[in-house]
Design an enzyme around this catalytic site. Structure first.
Site, PDB file in Angstrom:
ATOM      1  CE1 TYR A   1      -3.740   2.430   0.602  1.00 50.56           C
ATOM      2  CE2 TYR A   1      -2.463   3.234   2.461  1.00 50.56           C
ATOM      3  CZ  TYR A   1      -3.519   3.373   1.583  1.00 50.56           C
ATOM      4  OH  TYR A   1      -4.356   4.458   1.688  1.00 50.56           O
TER       5      TYR A   1
ATOM      6  CG  ASP B   1      -2.905  12.739   4.965  1.00 50.63           C
ATOM      7  OD1 ASP B   1      -2.891  13.051   3.762  1.00 50.63           O
ATOM      8  OD2 ASP B   1      -3.512  11.745   5.413  1.00 50.63           O
TER       9      ASP B   1
ATOM     10  CG  ASP C   1      -4.417   7.784   0.211  1.00 50.04           C
ATOM     11  OD1 ASP C   1      -5.357   8.312  -0.393  1.00 50.04           O
ATOM     12  OD2 ASP C   1      -4.120   8.035   1.402  1.00 50.04           O
TER      13      ASP C   1
ATOM     14  CG  ASP D   1      -4.944  12.353  -0.680  1.00 46.32           C
ATOM     15  OD1 ASP D   1      -4.941  11.397   0.124  1.00 46.32           O
ATOM     16  OD2 ASP D   1      -4.047  13.196  -0.707  1.00 46.32           O
TER      17      ASP D   1
ATOM     18  CG  HIS E   1      -7.905   4.560  -1.488  1.00 37.55           C
ATOM     19  ND1 HIS E   1      -8.026   5.770  -0.872  1.00 37.55           N
ATOM     20  CD2 HIS E   1      -6.896   3.921  -0.866  1.00 37.55           C
ATOM     21  CE1 HIS E   1      -7.132   5.859   0.092  1.00 37.55           C
ATOM     22  NE2 HIS E   1      -6.406   4.767   0.110  1.00 37.55           N
TER      23      HIS E   1
ATOM     24  CD  GLU F   1      -9.729  10.888   0.873  1.00 35.91           C
ATOM     25  OE1 GLU F   1      -9.094   9.837   1.062  1.00 35.91           O
ATOM     26  OE2 GLU F   1      -9.405  11.982   1.381  1.00 35.91           O
TER      27      GLU F   1
ATOM     28  CB  CYS G   1      -6.110  11.776   9.154  1.00 38.69           C
ATOM     29  SG  CYS G   1      -6.336  10.173   9.955  1.00 38.69           S
TER      30      CYS G   1
ATOM     31  NE  ARG H   1     -10.629   7.674   3.160  1.00 40.64           N
ATOM     32  CZ  ARG H   1      -9.530   8.064   3.814  1.00 40.64           C
ATOM     33  NH1 ARG H   1      -8.369   7.510   3.542  1.00 40.64           N
ATOM     34  NH2 ARG H   1      -9.593   9.003   4.736  1.00 40.64           N
TER      35      ARG H   1
ATOM     36  CD  GLU I   1     -10.502   5.924   7.013  1.00 39.67           C
ATOM     37  OE1 GLU I   1     -10.380   4.730   7.328  1.00 39.67           O
ATOM     38  OE2 GLU I   1      -9.523   6.688   6.880  1.00 39.67           O
TER      39      GLU I   1
ATOM     40  CG  ASN J   1      -7.130   2.736   7.452  1.00 38.01           C
ATOM     41  OD1 ASN J   1      -6.024   2.312   7.765  1.00 38.01           O
ATOM     42  ND2 ASN J   1      -7.410   4.027   7.397  1.00 38.01           N
TER      43      ASN J   1
HETATM   44  C1  LIG Z   1      -5.284   5.518   5.047  1.00 41.01           C
HETATM   45  C2  LIG Z   1      -4.881   6.941   5.064  1.00 41.01           C
HETATM   46  O1  LIG Z   1      -5.689   7.653   4.153  1.00 41.01           O
HETATM   47  C3  LIG Z   1      -3.446   7.110   4.565  1.00 41.01           C
HETATM   48  O2  LIG Z   1      -3.169   8.166   3.981  1.00 41.01           O
HETATM   49  O3  LIG Z   1      -2.642   6.224   4.815  1.00 41.01           O
HETATM   50  C4  LIG Z   1      -4.966   7.606   6.464  1.00 41.01           C
HETATM   51  C5  LIG Z   1      -4.148   6.893   7.513  1.00 41.01           C
HETATM   52  C6  LIG Z   1      -3.902   7.679   8.782  1.00 41.01           C
HETATM   53  O4  LIG Z   1      -3.836   8.925   8.753  1.00 41.01           O
HETATM   54  O5  LIG Z   1      -3.714   7.049   9.827  1.00 41.01           O
HETATM   55  C7  LIG Z   1      -6.425   7.759   6.859  1.00 41.01           C
HETATM   56  O6  LIG Z   1      -7.032   8.776   6.496  1.00 41.01           O
HETATM   57  O7  LIG Z   1      -6.971   6.848   7.502  1.00 41.01           O
HETATM   58 MG   LIG Z   2      -4.817   9.066   3.037  1.00 42.38          MG
END
Ligand SMILES: C[C@](O)(C(=O)O)[C@H](CC(=O)O)C(=O)O
Ligand SMILES: [Mg+2]
Length: 302
Positions: A48, A62, A89, A91, A116, A118, A126, A161, A191, A213
């Site tokens: 991943y 993020d 990912d 986004d 993926h 979202e 996040c 997602r 999620e 996840n």
């Molecule tokens: C899965 C996720 O989108 C990621 O970017 O890895 C994040 C992981 C995280 O921030 O712990 C998420 O939004 O869950």
């Molecule tokens: Mg992410």
């Protein structure tokens, strides 16, 4: 040696085939190409590429700051050195549905097996934090349709997602999941489920496979692979785990170095030189070089 010997289309076909079975496909997150090789070495089904890791790697939060070029570039580096399918990912898809379409094609060119996209509003958060917002169903469906229609390799996997659980609750999540599945998503990434029962319920409500996840310090407890399998989950990601482990170790080691003036006490925790060379196939490069650099070959005689 030099790169993976499996072509991107073969990786995608293998991923599809595995998904058509019944077992849980385990995708730890690689924080760089080298750790991607480690994931393969340990016998997992896929790698991943996390947006959270990619942005953290650049020293950024993020919140949708990374660009398609950055994400595709890093994903290509990781995909190149593994025979496993790589799931990325993407986004919110980097913009409007047209951008989502372009994202899919750029990711195909990067050699990954799927991505993926979202249903969060940009700037995204996040999925396990407060304050995120989701787009309406029409917008979410358009993103998925754009992704599905843009792919040139029918085996390229489009995962939708949904972040609706943390915003509007579980029932709304099931409705959203059904809508994106009807729009052509191959897999639904549910999620921030509250418990195992919700995973079970969403898996049985949908005709498409569900991704879970297992990120640490998030909303969902860290269920075991066995528990997820029993709940009917088909793909599990451990997105940020390897980065957290590596950074935790690096942080503690730097503290120790500052205090003690030596890293001697932690050498036993390090990957050894031999292990590293083995992982990058040092010996294979030497053999390759000597085989092409052979003056005994006919054409090389003066
Ligand atoms: C899965 C996720 O989108 C990621 O970017 O890895 C994040 C992981 C995280 O921030 O712990 C998420 O939004 O869950
Ligand atoms: Mg992410």
């Amino acid at each position: 040696m030099l790169h993976s010997s499996t072509t991107p289309s073969a990786k995608r076909a293998a991923f599809r085939q595995a998904l058509a079975g019944t077992d849980l496909l385990r995708f730890p997150g690689a924080f760089n190409p080298l750790s991607g090789r480690l994931v393969q070495r340990h016998g997992f089904e896929g790698v991943y590429v996390s947006g959270a890791v990619l942005s953290a790697d650049l020293g950024l939060p993020d919140v949708g700051l990374t660009t398609l070029t950055e994400v595709a570039g890093r994903s290509a580096q990781i995909a190149r050195v593994t025979d496993l399918p790589v799931l990325v990912d993407a986004d919110t898809g980097f913009g409007e549905p047209l951008n989502v379409a372009r994202t899919v094609q750029v990711m195909e060119d990067a050699g990954v097996a799927g991505l993926h996209v979202e249903d969060q509003v940009n700037p995204k958060r996040c999925g396990h934090l407060e304050g995120k917002q989701v787009v309406d169903e029409t917008t979410a469906v358009r993103r998925v349709r754009a992704a599905v229609d843009a792919r040139r390799d029918p085996d390229f996997l489009v995962v939708a997602r949904t972040d609706v659980r943390g915003v509007e609750g579980f029932e709304a999540t099931v409705r959203r999941a059904k809508a994106v599945a009807d729009a052509g998503a191959d897999v639904v990434f549910a999620e921030a489920m509250a418990d195992l029962g919700e995973f079970e319920a969403i898996c049985s409500a949908l005709d498409v496979p569900v991704l879970a996840n297992m990120t640490e310090f998030g909303r969902s407890d860290l269920f075991t692979h066995e528990q997820l399998r029993e709940a009917g989950v088909r793909i599990v990601i451990h997105p940020v785990s390897l980065l957290r482990l590596a950074m935790g170790a690096a942080d503690r080691a730097l503290g120790g170095l500052k205090d003690a003036g030596t890293l001697e006490p932690v050498v036993g925790q390090m990957q050894t030189r031999a292990e590293l060379y083995d992982l990058v196939d040092y010996a294979g490069y030497g053999e390759f070089d000597s085989s092409v650099y052979d003056f005994s070959l006919e054409g090389n005689r003066g």
